[in-house]
Design an enzyme around this catalytic site. Structure first.
Site, mmCIF file in Angstrom:
data_model
loop_
_atom_site.group_PDB
_atom_site.id
_atom_site.type_symbol
_atom_site.label_atom_id
_atom_site.label_comp_id
_atom_site.label_asym_id
_atom_site.label_seq_id
_atom_site.Cartn_x
_atom_site.Cartn_y
_atom_site.Cartn_z
ATOM 1 N N ASP A 1 -34.228 -7.747 5.467
ATOM 2 C CA ASP A 1 -34.152 -6.388 5.988
ATOM 3 C C ASP A 1 -35.154 -6.150 7.128
ATOM 4 O O ASP A 1 -35.942 -5.222 7.074
ATOM 5 C CB ASP A 1 -34.412 -5.428 4.810
ATOM 6 C CG ASP A 1 -34.303 -3.972 5.198
ATOM 7 O OD1 ASP A 1 -33.434 -3.632 6.007
ATOM 8 O OD2 ASP A 1 -35.119 -3.180 4.690
ATOM 9 N N GLU B 1 -37.938 -12.060 -3.027
ATOM 10 C CA GLU B 1 -36.623 -11.696 -3.563
ATOM 11 C C GLU B 1 -35.550 -12.757 -3.354
ATOM 12 O O GLU B 1 -34.477 -12.470 -2.809
ATOM 13 C CB GLU B 1 -36.156 -10.354 -2.974
ATOM 14 C CG GLU B 1 -37.025 -9.194 -3.387
ATOM 15 C CD GLU B 1 -36.447 -7.834 -2.993
ATOM 16 O OE1 GLU B 1 -35.407 -7.788 -2.316
ATOM 17 O OE2 GLU B 1 -37.061 -6.812 -3.373
ATOM 18 N N TYR C 1 -37.015 -0.169 -6.857
ATOM 19 C CA TYR C 1 -36.771 1.065 -6.091
ATOM 20 C C TYR C 1 -36.035 2.076 -6.962
ATOM 21 O O TYR C 1 -34.926 2.496 -6.640
ATOM 22 C CB TYR C 1 -35.982 0.722 -4.822
ATOM 23 C CG TYR C 1 -36.847 0.012 -3.798
ATOM 24 C CD1 TYR C 1 -37.613 0.739 -2.892
ATOM 25 C CD2 TYR C 1 -36.935 -1.381 -3.775
ATOM 26 C CE1 TYR C 1 -38.438 0.101 -1.969
ATOM 27 C CE2 TYR C 1 -37.749 -2.026 -2.859
ATOM 28 C CZ TYR C 1 -38.500 -1.277 -1.962
ATOM 29 O OH TYR C 1 -39.323 -1.905 -1.055
ATOM 30 N N GLU D 1 -43.605 -3.990 -4.413
ATOM 31 C CA GLU D 1 -42.922 -3.049 -3.515
ATOM 32 C C GLU D 1 -42.461 -1.857 -4.332
ATOM 33 O O GLU D 1 -41.988 -2.010 -5.464
ATOM 34 C CB GLU D 1 -41.656 -3.662 -2.879
ATOM 35 C CG GLU D 1 -41.918 -4.646 -1.771
ATOM 36 C CD GLU D 1 -40.633 -5.184 -1.131
ATOM 37 O OE1 GLU D 1 -39.609 -4.463 -1.121
ATOM 38 O OE2 GLU D 1 -40.659 -6.323 -0.645
HETATM 39 C C1 GCB Z 1 -36.879 -4.967 -0.521
HETATM 40 C C2 GCB Z 1 -37.238 -6.032 0.436
HETATM 41 C C3 GCB Z 1 -37.730 -5.485 1.766
HETATM 42 C C4 GCB Z 1 -36.846 -4.304 2.185
HETATM 43 C C5 GCB Z 1 -36.970 -3.214 1.138
HETATM 44 C C6 GCB Z 1 -36.061 -2.016 1.456
HETATM 45 O O1 GCB Z 1 -36.773 -5.175 -1.698
HETATM 46 O O2 GCB Z 1 -38.175 -6.950 -0.073
HETATM 47 O O3 GCB Z 1 -37.698 -6.506 2.710
HETATM 48 O O4 GCB Z 1 -37.164 -3.830 3.456
HETATM 49 O O5 GCB Z 1 -36.577 -3.718 -0.099
HETATM 50 O O6 GCB Z 1 -36.529 -1.056 2.037
HETATM 51 O O7 GCB Z 1 -34.883 -2.106 1.142
#
Ligand code: GCB
Length: 642
Positions: free
Chosen positions: A206, A450, A503, A539
């Site tokens: 990403d 990931e 997330y 994260e």
């Molecule tokens: C993740 C990734 C990261 C992305 C982020 C997102 O899990 O490790 O590279 O930018 O999520 O914002 O989706």
């Protein structure tokens, strides 16, 4: 584009990946009385090869003469990504070979071969595959961005003692299933739907696949017998610091090495007169993380001197290496630096900014360190690739703790776990450890982000990569960052620290802040009960379009990012008393990505905008981090930092 044409772009890269063999050291070039350095940053000539097969530059041997004789060229800054420099959309999204060239003047005394210096051409990093010629002669090739490579061009400049040389660097940003990061190219020959020759690069990560020469290109010299590498590890026994060193010399078998360790004031604190040994430092000033000590990032300097005889010449070389005396240890539920509990309150970053893309930029680097200080952040992860040596030097100096990540991001397809990918990943880890092994700021290696670690081959793959990394560096823990299910992750058994990304209320249950605490608690308990290893929330976060507001909080507003953070923090505050050893927000700043329906001119999960202005979330994090620092360390006055 036909399959044949496509295969050229890839086959060149793949054929060459087998040629990469790790030899010698990769000490950061530093100027001193025995070594000279000439930086070639500035404006280079540039030409993208837009030919349908991207092969014209090789067919017509553009490297044989001045690039502008091959066709029209434009000016291009180095270091910088080429993508955002012009108004040309085709160049922004270009895939294939681009050509850089410049003349460099060579000091007269470098061209003497009696005995003359050794002359090296070094590229701090270029993305992704590079081929380098000097005066039309191939001098090196390198696979992979984010790490330095160099060529010994001594015989070239000394056999043709003209006052300048022409440096040509061709760089290809095409990714394959076996590159790191991986990618694929798909072409669509259906001309009722796509223009002729249409193809696209697909990636499973990403961030925008910025390309070009991203870090400085330099010419530097060493004597012909020279200090090739230095390895330092440190131990602490009561208040005695132990600096174990090993110096390797090339170009002579009869070298004598002396080392002197000096403190910050320049006083000699220990000396040695062998090429490897242990230096004892009574009452050592330890290297402490920022906010854990009133004098963080204490660096000694190891002055290495070498004298050697070769072919009746006497050579002298010297190199000064910053040394931080510190230890790192992981228990079932703690991360210990100098045997004291360390809690990562930090960020994930990117090398990314307007116009220069991933190009090294000093004002940006300084601004980011000032923001880290302002924020009270004590650490970051080099998501998702190694950062520049310039950045790493400052981490050592300021006491910013680093989880040093390889470019192993987006390893999702089963083909990317095969032996070809695995051998390349091992080489990349060798390059990374070789470059950063002496850095006190680096406390852990991360081999990937990931990956599809639930796939059957992932177990063998990660066991091999992690075992190899530990063999290269037995002093640091090794991890990879997972977003897999705790019970199905095949790599987790081999890591020292569990790093989890999640997330909640964003990609899962979007808009439902009320699920965060339950789900996060379950996440931590599941991983801890399975592995009994300390856990970092590597994260978490939410996108914000700056300036969007709503109360009650709605997704993409400043209030929503704040609320997500506060829900996560509530659980961190319980679990950090048990086994959670860190929290790294995603992300420090907004950054560019590919265009997609879920990205509003890039990823907006930054607590700072791409221009480094704070969103509301930055203030939440600042209060939290300074409070955490107050609990876990000896806090310097907040006013000390901008
Ligand atoms: C993740 C990734 C990261 C992305 C982020 C997102 O899990 O490790 O590279 O930018 O999520 O914002 O989706």
């Amino acid at each position: 584009m036909t399959a044949g044409r496509l295969s050229f772009i890839l086959s060149f890269c793949l054929a060459c990946s087998a040629c990469v063999a790790l030899r010698g050291g990769m000490l950061t070039p530093r100027e001193n009385p025995t070594r000279e350095l000439k930086e070639l940053s500035g404006v280079w000539k540039f030409r993208a090869d837009f030919s349908p097969n991207r092969k014209r530059g090789f067919e017509e041997q553009w490297y044989k003469r001045r690039l502008e004789e091959s066709g029209s060229v434009i000016d291009m800054p180095v270091p910088a990504s080429f993508n955002d420099i012009t108004q040309d959309v085709q160049l922004r999204d270009f895939i294939g070979w681009v050509w850089y060239e410049r003349e460099a003047s060579i000091p007269h005394h470098w061209t003497s071969s009696d005995p003359g210096p050794r002359v090296l051409l070094r590229v701090g990093s270029a993305h992704y595959y590079s081929v380098v010629w000097v005066n039309g002669v191939l001098v090196t090739q390198h696979e992979g961005g984010h790490l330095p490579f160099e060529a010994d061009i001594t015989s070239l400049v000394q056999s043709d003692p003209s006052p300048s040389c022409r440096i040509t660097i061709a760089v290809n940003n095409t990714l394959s299933l076996h590159s790191l990061p991986p990618g694929t190219v798909t072409y669509n020959p259906d001309t009722s739907r796509y223009p002729p020759g249409y193809f696209v690069q697909n990636i499973d990560f990403d961030f925008f696949n910025y390309a070009g020469i991203h870090r400085p290109v330099i010419l530097y010299t060493t004597p012909k017998a020279y200090i090739d590498d230095i390895t330092v590890t440190t131990k602490i026994n009561e208040n005695i610091g132990l600096v174990l060193y090993n110096v390797s010399v090339e170009g002579s078998t009869e070298a004598t090495v002396t080392v002197t360790l000096c403190d910050k004031k320049g006083n000699n604190v220990a000396t040695g007169n062998t090429s490897s040994g242990a230096l004892k430092v009574p009452n050592a000033n330890l290297w402490w993380p920022y906010l854990m000590h009133k004098d963080p990032g204490y660096l000694y300097t190891l002055e290495v001197h070498m004298k050697a005889k070769s072919h009746s010449y006497l050579f002298e070389d010297q190199y000064t290496l910053p040394v931080g005396i510190r230890t790192v240890r992981v228990t079932e539920n703690e991360f210990l630096i100098n045997e004291k509990q360390f809690y990562f309150h930090g960020v994930n970053k990117h090398e990314d900014s307007d116009i220069r893309g991933k190009g090294l930029d000093w004002p940006l680097i300084m601004k980011d360190f000032n923001l880290l200080h302002w924020l009270g952040a004590n650490s970051f992860r080099t998501s998702h690739y190694p950062y520049s040596e310039e950045i790493m030097d400052l981490c050592d100096k300021y006491g910013i703790v680093v989880i040093d990540e390889s470019p192993g991001v987006g390893i999702k397809q089963v083909e990317s776990f095969d032996n070809q990918s695995l051998s390349h990943h091992l080489v990349v880890m060798e390059e990374l450890v070789r470059r950063d092994k002496n850095r006190p700021s680096v406390v852990m290696w991360s081999v990937a982000n990931e990956p599809a670690s639930e796939l059957p081959p992932a177990g063998y793959y990660f066991k091999t990569v992690i075992t190899h990394t530990k063999a290269l560096d037995p002093t640091r823990p090794v991890t990879f960052v997972s977003n897999s299910h705790f019970a199905r992750d095949k790599g987790a058994p081999y890591v020292d620290v569990i790093c989890v990304n999640s997330y909640f209320s964003w990609y899962h249950d979007p808009g439902h802040l009320e699920v965060i605490q339950i789900q996060l608690n379950t996440q931590f308990e599941d991983w801890y009960k399975t592995y009994h290893k300390p856990i970092i929330q590597s994260e978490y976060g939410a996108d914000v379009v700056p300036g969007l507001h709503s109360d009650p909080p709605l997704m993409f507003t400043e209030e929503y990012q704040k609320a997500v953070m506060q829900e996560y923090h509530a659980v961190f505050d319980v679990k950090r008393k048990e086994y959670v050893i860190g929290e790294l927000i995603w992300n420090f700043a907004d950054f560019m990505t590919v265009q997609s329906t879920t990205r509003v001119v890039g990823n907006k999960k930054g607590i700072f905008t791409r221009q480094r202005q704070p969103k509301a979330g930055a203030f939440i994090l600042r209060d939290r981090y300074w409070n955490l620092a107050n609990e876990t360390g000896q806090l310097p006055p907040r006013s000390r930092f901008p």
